[in-house]
Design a protein around this motif. Structure first.
Motif, PDB file in Angstrom:
ATOM      1  N   ASN A 147      -6.973  -2.909   9.125  1.00  0.00           N
ATOM      2  CA  ASN A 147      -7.077  -4.355   9.018  1.00  0.00           C
ATOM      3  C   ASN A 147      -6.898  -4.781   7.559  1.00  0.00           C
ATOM      4  N   ALA A 148      -6.829  -6.080   7.328  1.00  0.00           N
ATOM      5  CA  ALA A 148      -6.532  -6.591   5.990  1.00  0.00           C
ATOM      6  C   ALA A 148      -7.616  -6.198   4.992  1.00  0.00           C
ATOM      7  N   HIS A 149      -8.880  -6.251   5.412  1.00  0.00           N
ATOM      8  CA  HIS A 149      -9.981  -5.902   4.510  1.00  0.00           C
ATOM      9  C   HIS A 149      -9.892  -4.428   4.100  1.00  0.00           C
ATOM     10  N   ASP A 150      -9.708  -3.537   5.076  1.00  0.00           N
ATOM     11  CA  ASP A 150      -9.612  -2.105   4.762  1.00  0.00           C
ATOM     12  C   ASP A 150      -8.409  -1.812   3.874  1.00  0.00           C
ATOM     13  N   THR A 151      -7.328  -2.525   4.105  1.00  0.00           N
ATOM     14  CA  THR A 151      -6.126  -2.312   3.287  1.00  0.00           C
ATOM     15  C   THR A 151      -6.394  -2.664   1.829  1.00  0.00           C
ATOM     16  N   ARG A 152      -7.119  -3.754   1.602  1.00  0.00           N
ATOM     17  CA  ARG A 152      -7.461  -4.116   0.219  1.00  0.00           C
ATOM     18  C   ARG A 152      -8.349  -3.054  -0.423  1.00  0.00           C
ATOM     19  N   ARG A 153      -9.294  -2.503   0.350  1.00  0.00           N
ATOM     20  CA  ARG A 153     -10.164  -1.453  -0.185  1.00  0.00           C
ATOM     21  C   ARG A 153      -9.362  -0.205  -0.545  1.00  0.00           C
ATOM     22  N   ILE A 154      -8.436   0.167   0.315  1.00  0.00           N
ATOM     23  CA  ILE A 154      -7.618   1.353   0.056  1.00  0.00           C
ATOM     24  C   ILE A 154      -6.700   1.117  -1.143  1.00  0.00           C
ATOM     25  N   LEU A 190       0.828  -1.196   0.000  1.00  0.00           N
ATOM     26  CA  LEU A 190       0.000   0.000   0.000  1.00  0.00           C
ATOM     27  C   LEU A 190       0.867   1.252   0.000  1.00  0.00           C
ATOM     28  N   ALA A 191       1.926   1.271   0.793  1.00  0.00           N
ATOM     29  CA  ALA A 191       2.818   2.429   0.836  1.00  0.00           C
ATOM     30  C   ALA A 191       3.449   2.669  -0.535  1.00  0.00           C
ATOM     31  N   ALA A 192       3.863   1.594  -1.210  1.00  0.00           N
ATOM     32  CA  ALA A 192       4.474   1.738  -2.537  1.00  0.00           C
ATOM     33  C   ALA A 192       3.470   2.294  -3.544  1.00  0.00           C
ATOM     34  N   GLY A 197      -7.421  -0.729  -3.728  1.00  0.00           N
ATOM     35  CA  GLY A 197      -8.274  -0.568  -4.901  1.00  0.00           C
ATOM     36  C   GLY A 197      -8.520   0.896  -5.223  1.00  0.00           C
ATOM     37  N   LEU A 198      -8.729   1.702  -4.186  1.00  0.00           N
ATOM     38  CA  LEU A 198      -8.969   3.132  -4.374  1.00  0.00           C
ATOM     39  C   LEU A 198      -7.774   3.801  -5.039  1.00  0.00           C
ATOM     40  N   PHE A 199      -6.571   3.558  -4.512  1.00  0.00           N
ATOM     41  CA  PHE A 199      -5.381   4.214  -5.073  1.00  0.00           C
ATOM     42  C   PHE A 199      -5.011   3.652  -6.436  1.00  0.00           C
ATOM     43  N   ARG A 200      -5.298   2.371  -6.698  1.00  0.00           N
ATOM     44  CA  ARG A 200      -5.056   1.847  -8.045  1.00  0.00           C
ATOM     45  C   ARG A 200      -5.919   2.588  -9.064  1.00  0.00           C
TER      46      ARG A 200
END
Length: 271
Positions: free
Chosen positions: A240-247, A204-206, A249-252
């Motif tokens: 959490n892992a779920h929120d990280t996946r959502r974020i 996510l940071a990358a 997707g947002l930045f992608r």
């Protein structure tokens, strides 16, 4: 003398100890690596990772008394990010002398309750120790959720690597009995949902870093500092892992739009 049965009652279960990694970053002296392995064997920890060791023959250290197999089976990586990838909670160790900490500071006695909460959630934890000469660097610590300080006399704040590992592992192993409730530290995540592991946070940071570059958020010379700050920020937020996946997707999606907008629109002063 304390009976073996009473002593063993205070140790973490094998399943709990199996989810705690000991990570040594850039150790220079093989004898110190062996001493850490011996301390791990004393308290029933088995998972050792050595990051970018100075001496390539560290597995032959004679100081690993009673723990040669642990040393032989230790994992070796060249980057701290790889060593910590599966961990959902990372505790870096160090002294506060000449250091301005950028993450929550825990005194060593408060580490065990915090780590116990992570294990109760089903997470994986790591205890990270730096090289003998200067300890963990500021960049190393940016991968850590907390900085653990071992209480020492101010006249001699530093400790030998093997001694520091032994003191920390004793604190982790000699937890209260199961019937004793463990108070929740103020800095611990309140949700029982498992937090994202270190590899997810680094991805996510990358991605955020790439998005910032595409948006020309700051000069190229600031990119390394921005990435450092992002690692710290994400570990403080502890999504959490779920929120990280959502974020992710947002930045992608944002990055895709930035990469595909017309050239004239990119350079427009009204964007």
């Amino acid at each position: 003398m304390v009976s073996p049965a009473l002593y063993n009652h205070l140790l973490l279960t094998p399943e709990q100890r199996a989810r705690i990694d000991v990570v040594l970053v850039s150790p220079r002296n093989p004898l110190n690596i062996g001493a850490v392995a011996r301390a791990m064997a004393n308290f029933g920890f088995e998972h050792l990772t050595v990051v970018s060791a100075y001496d390539p023959h560290w597995r032959e250290a004679r100081s690993a008394v009673g723990a040669p197999e642990l040393l032989q089976h230790a994992r070796e990586t060249q980057a701290i990010a790889d060593a910590l990838a599966p961990c959902t909670f990372v505790a870096g160790t160090g002294t506060l002398t000449h250091r301005n900490p950028e993450q929550t500071v825990l005194s060593l006695p408060h580490l065990a309750p915090r780590m116990a909460l992570e294990l109760a959630r089903g997470g994986r934890a790591a205890l990270v120790l730096g090289p003998e000469k200067h300890g963990l660097t500021r960049d190393d610590l940016s991968y850590c959720h907390v900085l653990v300080e071992i209480p020492t006399d101010p006249r001699q704040p530093s400790m030998n690597l093997g001694q520091a590992a032994a003191v920390c592992l004793y604190e982790l192993a000699a937890r209260p009995p199961q019937s004793t409730s463990i108070p929740e530290p103020a800095n611990a995540p309140q949700s029982t949902t498992l937090t994202a592991d270190s590899a997810q946070l680094d991805r996510l940071a990358a991605l955020i870093d790439q998005t910032m570059a595409a948006a020309e958020y700051s000069p190229e010379t600031m990119r390394q500092a921005n990435h450092h700050d992002l690692r710290l920020l994400l570990r403080r937020l502890a999504p959490n892992a779920h929120d990280t996946r959502r974020i992710l997707g947002l930045f992608r999606r944002i990055l895709w739009r930035l990469s595909h907008q017309p050239t004239a629109e990119k350079t427009s002063p009204h964007r």
